[in-house]
Design an enzyme around this catalytic site. Structure first.
Site, PDB file in Angstrom:
ATOM      1  N   ARG A 146      -6.347  21.346  -0.764  1.00 40.01           N
ATOM      2  CA  ARG A 146      -7.231  21.167  -0.895  1.00 40.01           C
ATOM      3  C   ARG A 146      -8.352  22.997  -1.119  1.00 40.01           C
ATOM      4  NH1 ARG A 146      -9.109  15.876   0.828  1.00 40.01           N
ATOM      5  NH2 ARG A 146      -8.682  14.693  -0.338  1.00 40.01           N
TER       6      ARG A 146
ATOM      7  N   GLY B  40      -9.409   7.565  -3.935  1.00 45.20           N
ATOM      8  CA  GLY B  40     -10.661   6.492  -4.348  1.00 45.20           C
ATOM      9  C   GLY B  40     -11.286   6.891  -5.255  1.00 45.20           C
TER      10      GLY B  40
ATOM     11  N   LYS C 270      -3.705  -4.222   0.139  1.00 47.95           N
ATOM     12  CA  LYS C 270      -4.134  -5.977  -0.388  1.00 47.95           C
ATOM     13  C   LYS C 270      -4.645  -5.338  -2.176  1.00 47.95           C
ATOM     14  CE  LYS C 270      -6.550  -6.761   3.526  1.00 47.95           C
ATOM     15  NZ  LYS C 270      -8.484  -6.955   4.332  1.00 47.95           N
TER      16      LYS C 270
HETATM   17  P1  AMP Z   1      -3.452   1.204   0.696  1.00 49.29           P
HETATM   18  O1  AMP Z   1      -4.941   1.400   1.903  1.00 49.29           O
HETATM   19  O2  AMP Z   1      -3.839  -0.162  -0.092  1.00 49.29           O
HETATM   20  O3  AMP Z   1      -2.199   2.260  -0.424  1.00 49.29           O
HETATM   21  O4  AMP Z   1      -2.460   0.459   1.860  1.00 49.29           O
HETATM   22  C1  AMP Z   1      -1.528   0.937   2.672  1.00 49.29           C
HETATM   23  C2  AMP Z   1      -1.643   0.494   3.992  1.00 49.29           C
HETATM   24  O5  AMP Z   1      -0.092  -0.615   3.285  1.00 49.29           O
HETATM   25  C3  AMP Z   1       0.039   1.118   4.470  1.00 49.29           C
HETATM   26  O6  AMP Z   1      -0.724   1.237   6.287  1.00 49.29           O
HETATM   27  C4  AMP Z   1       1.122   0.346   4.893  1.00 49.29           C
HETATM   28  O7  AMP Z   1       1.594  -0.323   6.029  1.00 49.29           O
HETATM   29  C5  AMP Z   1      -0.161  -0.914   4.319  1.00 49.29           C
HETATM   30  N1  AMP Z   1       1.206  -2.178   4.230  1.00 49.29           N
HETATM   31  C6  AMP Z   1       2.575  -2.221   2.741  1.00 49.29           C
HETATM   32  N2  AMP Z   1       3.003  -3.253   2.705  1.00 49.29           N
HETATM   33  C7  AMP Z   1       2.521  -3.647   3.614  1.00 49.29           C
HETATM   34  C8  AMP Z   1       3.705  -5.346   3.930  1.00 49.29           C
HETATM   35  N3  AMP Z   1       4.133  -5.611   3.754  1.00 49.29           N
HETATM   36  N4  AMP Z   1       2.747  -5.511   4.520  1.00 49.29           N
HETATM   37  C9  AMP Z   1       1.112  -5.131   5.617  1.00 49.29           C
HETATM   38  N5  AMP Z   1       1.694  -3.682   5.634  1.00 49.29           N
HETATM   39  C10 AMP Z   1       1.900  -3.079   4.318  1.00 49.29           C
END
Ligand code: AMP
Length: 436
Positions: free
Chosen positions: A37, A415, A233
């Protein structure tokens, strides 16, 4: 983009310029562990110094505890500890009060900037206090001062007007080059201009580059345009899914969010991450894709285990099953080998790809294969296809794998880039002067 940039400013010699940067760099024991950064901010700062401007730099660092804010609000981790009776809110706040000025100071950033810019940068130990004012008063042409962490003042996030005035001080020009916080409407990112305190407001080279690559690809992609979404999610990416479906030709889904889509398709997903209340939304998105003649790809096979790894890097037993046959007692953790191949083929035939979010629990080496396969697929099309990584975990994965110079663009703002993918207008950019 039709916003003015520093390049559009005439006669900067002796002009007092306030630059909002994103110096929120990872640090361990006072040592900067990743200076991307800082490097990203250099072109704008160098340009202003070479033109003889008197430059005041400002940034936030981390999330200082609420002790510095008007309200006392514990973060989730601390709240859990208080609820479990392990400690009290007062004890947490007392410790934060003692630690944060040392832990979240921008002093190490000022030191590094000074090294990189040939001794032209000093550090002010406050933001709007006597030290900041006297150092700003003392600036010569082609010199800079970095102010202390903006978020040591609760007024920064609350857009307090008086704070904006004190922060602007005698600045004649405002430059926003902090893409990582451009989706926030704070005093230093937008309000200082919105309140009419500094009238000349332009973007720096970093924001200009982020926008020209990402917004241009979203608005005018070379086709086929493939969007890859992963991460935990569906709920976090509702509008991203919807907006990208309109723009892209193929939407690829992986990560934890894939299981809610698989459920919507009528499959059982065992103990995988499932958002029951988003199943209907996923169905709606699948129908929308079908109606518009777009491809929406879900994993055809899945790596499963009987529990979530704990600790996260635990050596874990896994097997691969078709996505339509996930056993009721097993959990989907990564995309399987057939899916990796399918997704890589889609990337290979694309002309533009954007990617946000890992394909599995990539923090665990056994469950990182899907994420690595996507990173490798992007690296393989380098030079033939525009490849954009939307910050966050996918950017970290690309960097760790040593593919950083094998993609077109890695965004410095997770973000902020997600909000661009959603089709939102970012406040830190919206407030800037239009060209002409
Ligand atoms: P995000 O912050 O929404 O980009 O999510 C990232 C997180 O999603 C990481 O910490 C991953 O470990 C988690 N993740 C990815 N695939 C899975 C899964 N199949 N089950 C649970 N967590 C997951």
């Amino acid at each position: 983009m039709n916003k003015m940039s520093v390049k559009d400013l005439k006669d900067l010699y002796g002009k007092k310029v306030l630059v909002r940067c994103d110096f929120n760099v990872p640090m361990k024991d006072g040592v900067i562990t990743d200076e991307n950064r800082i490097q990203g901010a250099l072109p704008t700062i160098k340009y202003l110094l070479e033109k003889g401007a008197k430059v005041t730099l400002c940034s936030h660092m981390g999330k200082p505890h609420s002790i510095f804010s008007a309200e006392v609000k514990l973060n989730k981790k601390d709240k859990k500890k208080v609820d479990a009776g392990e400690t009290t809110a007062d004890a947490i706040i007392a410790k934060a009060k003692a630690d944060e000025p040392k832990k979240l100071t921008l002093a190490p950033v000022a030191k590094r900037l000074n090294e990189l810019l040939g001794g032209k940068v000093v550090f002010a130990t406050d933001v709007i206090g006597t030290d900041a004012k006297s150092k700003r008063d003392g600036l010569g042409c082609g010199e800079a001062v970095l102010l202390e962490n903006l978020r040591f003042h609760w007024e920064e996030e609350k857009k307090d007007e008086n704070f904006c005035k004190e922060l602007a001080y005698d600045a004649e020009i405002y430059v926003n080059d902090a893409f990582g916080t451009a989706h926030r409407s704070h005093a230093s990112t937008a309000a200082i201009v919105e309140y009419g305190i500094v009238k000349t407001a332009v973007c720096g080279f970093l924001i200009e580059k982020e926008l020209s690559v990402m917004a241009d690809t979203l608005d005018n992609p070379r086709r086929p345009f493939v969007a890859i979404l992963g991460g935990a999610k569906v709920a976090d990416k509702l509008n991203v899914i919807n907006n990208l479906l309109e723009k892209c030709d193929t939407l690829i889904i992986g990560g934890g969010m894939a299981y809610t889509f698989l459920k919507a398709k009528g499959y059982e997903v065992g103990t995988s991450l499932l958002e029951e209340d988003k199943v209907a939304y996923c169905k709606e998105m699948m129908e929308k894709a079908a109606k518009a003649g777009k491809e929406l790809l879900l994993p055809v096979d899945t790596v499963v285990a009987d529990h979530f790894p704990d600790p996260i890097d635990e050596k874990i037993e896994v097997k691969t099953v078709p996505s339509s046959e996930i056993p009721s007692d097993l959990m989907g953790m990564d995309i399987g080998e057939k899916t990796r191949k399918l997704y890589a083929e889609k990337v290979a035939s694309a002309k533009s790809v954007i990617w946000n979010g890992p394909m599995g629990v990539f923090e665990n080496p056994t469950l990182a294969k899907g994420t690595i396969a996507v990173a490798q697929a992007l690296a393989d099309v380098y030079g033939k296809c525009t490849t954009i990584i939307g910050g966050g975990d996918s950017a970290a994965a690309i960097q760790q794998l040593g593919f950083a110079d094998k993609v077109t663009h890695i965004s410095t703002g997770g973000g902020a880039s997600l909000e661009l993918f959603e089709g939102k207008i970012l406040p830190g950019i919206d407030c800037l002067n239009e060209k002409n």
